[in-house]
Design a protein around this motif. Structure first.
Motif, PDB file in Angstrom:
ATOM      1  N   ILE A 101       0.839  -1.205   0.000  1.00 40.32           N
ATOM      2  CA  ILE A 101       0.000   0.000   0.000  1.00 40.32           C
ATOM      3  C   ILE A 101       0.873   1.254   0.000  1.00 40.32           C
ATOM      4  N   VAL A 102       1.879   1.275   0.852  1.00 38.47           N
ATOM      5  CA  VAL A 102       2.784   2.430   0.923  1.00 38.47           C
ATOM      6  C   VAL A 102       3.543   2.592  -0.391  1.00 38.47           C
ATOM      7  N   ASP A 103       4.041   1.475  -0.933  1.00 39.85           N
ATOM      8  CA  ASP A 103       4.758   1.527  -2.215  1.00 39.85           C
ATOM      9  C   ASP A 103       3.849   2.021  -3.337  1.00 39.85           C
ATOM     10  N   TYR A 104       2.610   1.537  -3.352  1.00 45.01           N
ATOM     11  CA  TYR A 104       1.658   1.961  -4.381  1.00 45.01           C
ATOM     12  C   TYR A 104       1.404   3.461  -4.286  1.00 45.01           C
ATOM     13  N   ARG A 105       1.173   3.940  -3.067  1.00 50.97           N
ATOM     14  CA  ARG A 105       0.908   5.367  -2.862  1.00 50.97           C
ATOM     15  C   ARG A 105       2.087   6.209  -3.333  1.00 50.97           C
ATOM     16  N   ASP A 106       3.304   5.792  -2.947  1.00 54.72           N
ATOM     17  CA  ASP A 106       4.499   6.545  -3.344  1.00 54.72           C
ATOM     18  C   ASP A 106       4.702   6.537  -4.855  1.00 54.72           C
ATOM     19  N   ASN A 107       4.542   5.372  -5.474  1.00 53.52           N
ATOM     20  CA  ASN A 107       4.705   5.264  -6.927  1.00 53.52           C
ATOM     21  C   ASN A 107       3.628   6.053  -7.676  1.00 53.52           C
ATOM     22  N   ALA A 108       2.405   5.984  -7.175  1.00 56.69           N
ATOM     23  CA  ALA A 108       1.317   6.725  -7.815  1.00 56.69           C
ATOM     24  C   ALA A 108       1.587   8.223  -7.756  1.00 56.69           C
ATOM     25  N   GLN A 109       2.080   8.673  -6.618  1.00 61.15           N
ATOM     26  CA  GLN A 109       2.391  10.095  -6.459  1.00 61.15           C
ATOM     27  C   GLN A 109       3.505  10.517  -7.426  1.00 61.15           C
ATOM     28  N   LYS A 110       4.540   9.700  -7.531  1.00 64.31           N
ATOM     29  CA  LYS A 110       5.643  10.004  -8.454  1.00 64.31           C
ATOM     30  C   LYS A 110       5.158  10.008  -9.900  1.00 64.31           C
ATOM     31  N   GLU A 111       4.367   9.011 -10.256  1.00 62.83           N
ATOM     32  CA  GLU A 111       3.855   8.929 -11.622  1.00 62.83           C
ATOM     33  C   GLU A 111       2.956  10.119 -11.947  1.00 62.83           C
ATOM     34  N   LEU A 112       2.147  10.534 -10.988  1.00 60.75           N
ATOM     35  CA  LEU A 112       1.268  11.681 -11.194  1.00 60.75           C
ATOM     36  C   LEU A 112       2.079  12.957 -11.382  1.00 60.75           C
ATOM     37  N   GLN A 113       3.115  13.129 -10.585  1.00 55.69           N
ATOM     38  CA  GLN A 113       3.981  14.305 -10.726  1.00 55.69           C
ATOM     39  C   GLN A 113       4.695  14.289 -12.077  1.00 55.69           C
ATOM     40  N   GLN A 114       5.169  13.122 -12.500  1.00 49.49           N
ATOM     41  CA  GLN A 114       5.851  13.008 -13.792  1.00 49.49           C
ATOM     42  C   GLN A 114       4.892  13.297 -14.937  1.00 49.49           C
ATOM     43  N   LYS A 115       3.686  12.759 -14.838  1.00 50.23           N
ATOM     44  CA  LYS A 115       2.676  12.992 -15.876  1.00 50.23           C
ATOM     45  C   LYS A 115       2.351  14.486 -15.952  1.00 50.23           C
ATOM     46  N   GLU A 116       2.225  15.136 -14.808  1.00 52.59           N
ATOM     47  CA  GLU A 116       1.948  16.570 -14.787  1.00 52.59           C
ATOM     48  C   GLU A 116       3.078  17.346 -15.467  1.00 52.59           C
ATOM     49  N   ALA A 117       4.307  16.995 -15.134  1.00 50.46           N
ATOM     50  CA  ALA A 117       5.459  17.661 -15.746  1.00 50.46           C
ATOM     51  C   ALA A 117       5.462  17.438 -17.261  1.00 50.46           C
ATOM     52  N   ASP A 118       5.164  16.216 -17.690  1.00 47.90           N
ATOM     53  CA  ASP A 118       5.150  15.896 -19.116  1.00 47.90           C
ATOM     54  C   ASP A 118       4.058  16.665 -19.862  1.00 47.90           C
ATOM     55  N   ILE A 119       2.915  16.843 -19.223  1.00 48.90           N
ATOM     56  CA  ILE A 119       1.798  17.537 -19.863  1.00 48.90           C
ATOM     57  C   ILE A 119       2.012  19.052 -19.859  1.00 48.90           C
ATOM     58  N   VAL A 120       2.494  19.594 -18.747  1.00 50.44           N
ATOM     59  CA  VAL A 120       2.589  21.042 -18.581  1.00 50.44           C
ATOM     60  C   VAL A 120       3.783  21.637 -19.337  1.00 50.44           C
ATOM     61  N   LYS A 121       4.859  20.899 -19.467  1.00 53.61           N
ATOM     62  CA  LYS A 121       6.069  21.437 -20.104  1.00 53.61           C
ATOM     63  C   LYS A 121       5.810  21.990 -21.507  1.00 53.61           C
ATOM     64  N   PRO A 122       5.179  21.232 -22.413  1.00 54.58           N
ATOM     65  CA  PRO A 122       4.950  21.799 -23.748  1.00 54.58           C
ATOM     66  C   PRO A 122       3.997  23.005 -23.732  1.00 54.58           C
ATOM     67  N   ILE A 123       3.064  23.007 -22.807  1.00 53.11           N
ATOM     68  CA  ILE A 123       2.147  24.151 -22.694  1.00 53.11           C
ATOM     69  C   ILE A 123       2.916  25.388 -22.252  1.00 53.11           C
ATOM     70  N   MET A 124       3.790  25.222 -21.267  1.00 56.16           N
ATOM     71  CA  MET A 124       4.606  26.350 -20.794  1.00 56.16           C
ATOM     72  C   MET A 124       5.526  26.858 -21.903  1.00 56.16           C
ATOM     73  N   GLU A 125       6.082  25.945 -22.683  1.00 56.19           N
ATOM     74  CA  GLU A 125       6.958  26.348 -23.778  1.00 56.19           C
ATOM     75  C   GLU A 125       6.182  27.150 -24.824  1.00 56.19           C
ATOM     76  N   LYS A 126       4.952  26.736 -25.079  1.00 59.32           N
ATOM     77  CA  LYS A 126       4.107  27.457 -26.036  1.00 59.32           C
ATOM     78  C   LYS A 126       3.785  28.862 -25.511  1.00 59.32           C
ATOM     79  N   VAL A 127       3.472  28.963 -24.226  1.00 58.59           N
ATOM     80  CA  VAL A 127       3.176  30.266 -23.623  1.00 58.59           C
ATOM     81  C   VAL A 127       4.414  31.156 -23.674  1.00 58.59           C
ATOM     82  N   LYS A 128       5.557  30.598 -23.339  1.00 55.44           N
ATOM     83  CA  LYS A 128       6.800  31.379 -23.355  1.00 55.44           C
ATOM     84  C   LYS A 128       7.106  31.884 -24.759  1.00 55.44           C
ATOM     85  N   ALA A 129       6.950  31.018 -25.751  1.00 56.23           N
ATOM     86  CA  ALA A 129       7.209  31.413 -27.136  1.00 56.23           C
ATOM     87  C   ALA A 129       6.252  32.524 -27.559  1.00 56.23           C
TER      88      ALA A 129
END
Length: 167
Positions: A101-129
């Motif tokens: 349960i603890v491992d699942y929670r930690d992995n889910a949190q990491k995966e969610l943070q990574q997914k957020e970074a992957d999704i937001v990065k191109p949007i931020m680059e578009k805004v910056k451009a």
């Protein structure tokens, strides 16, 4: 010769002073990046995706915790009626479940943070451009994020950037 040297020195001083005055009058604007990101359709869609993924993780986590609590309750009720060997086996099983349960929670949190970074990065680059494009087109040398500025009395190009981004 001395007179020409003095004239040359005075001309150089005037040139230096004039160029410093020109540099001191840099064109500066500001933009509200938080407003852009908060209202940008691509970002709103990204937030929906992240909420859906988070909901999936939450559901799975809750299922695991419910199963753990159910087994724990059952084992506690039966602890006095089974052998020590069975209790020891059940104790290890419960500890393993806790770890999963603890491992699942930690992995889910990491995966969610990574997914957020992957999704937001191109949007931020578009805004910056877009900010750079609009800023240059309007002749600004500097464009500051208005968030955190104590005074934003200069030109605000947020509306222009929204128009450039298509919303």
């Amino acid at each position: 010769m001395k007179k020409q040297f003095k004239t040359l020195v005075i001309a150089a001083l005037v040139f230096v002073a004039g160029s410093q005055k020109i540099q001191a009058q840099a064109k500066v604007a500001h933009v509200d990046v938080s407003e852009l990101m908060g209202k940008m359709p691509a970002m709103l869609e990204a937030q929906k995706q992240l909420e859906k993924l988070s909901g999936t993780y939450d559901t799975e986590y809750k299922t695991m915790v419910d199963e753990y609590q159910s087994k724990l309750k059952k084992y506690e009720q039966e602890a006095t009626t089974v052998t020590d060997a069975v209790n020891e086996t059940r104790s290890k099983e419960v500890q393993d479940m806790q770890k999963r349960i603890v491992d699942y929670r930690d992995n889910a949190q990491k995966e969610l943070q990574q997914k957020e970074a992957d999704i937001v990065k191109p949007i931020m680059e578009k805004v910056k451009a877009s900010i750079q494009k609009v800023g240059k087109a309007k002749g600004f040398q500097y464009v500051l994020n208005s968030e955190g500025l104590l005074l934003t009395d200069g030109p605000n190009i947020t509306a222009d950037v929204k128009k450039d981004l298509g919303f």
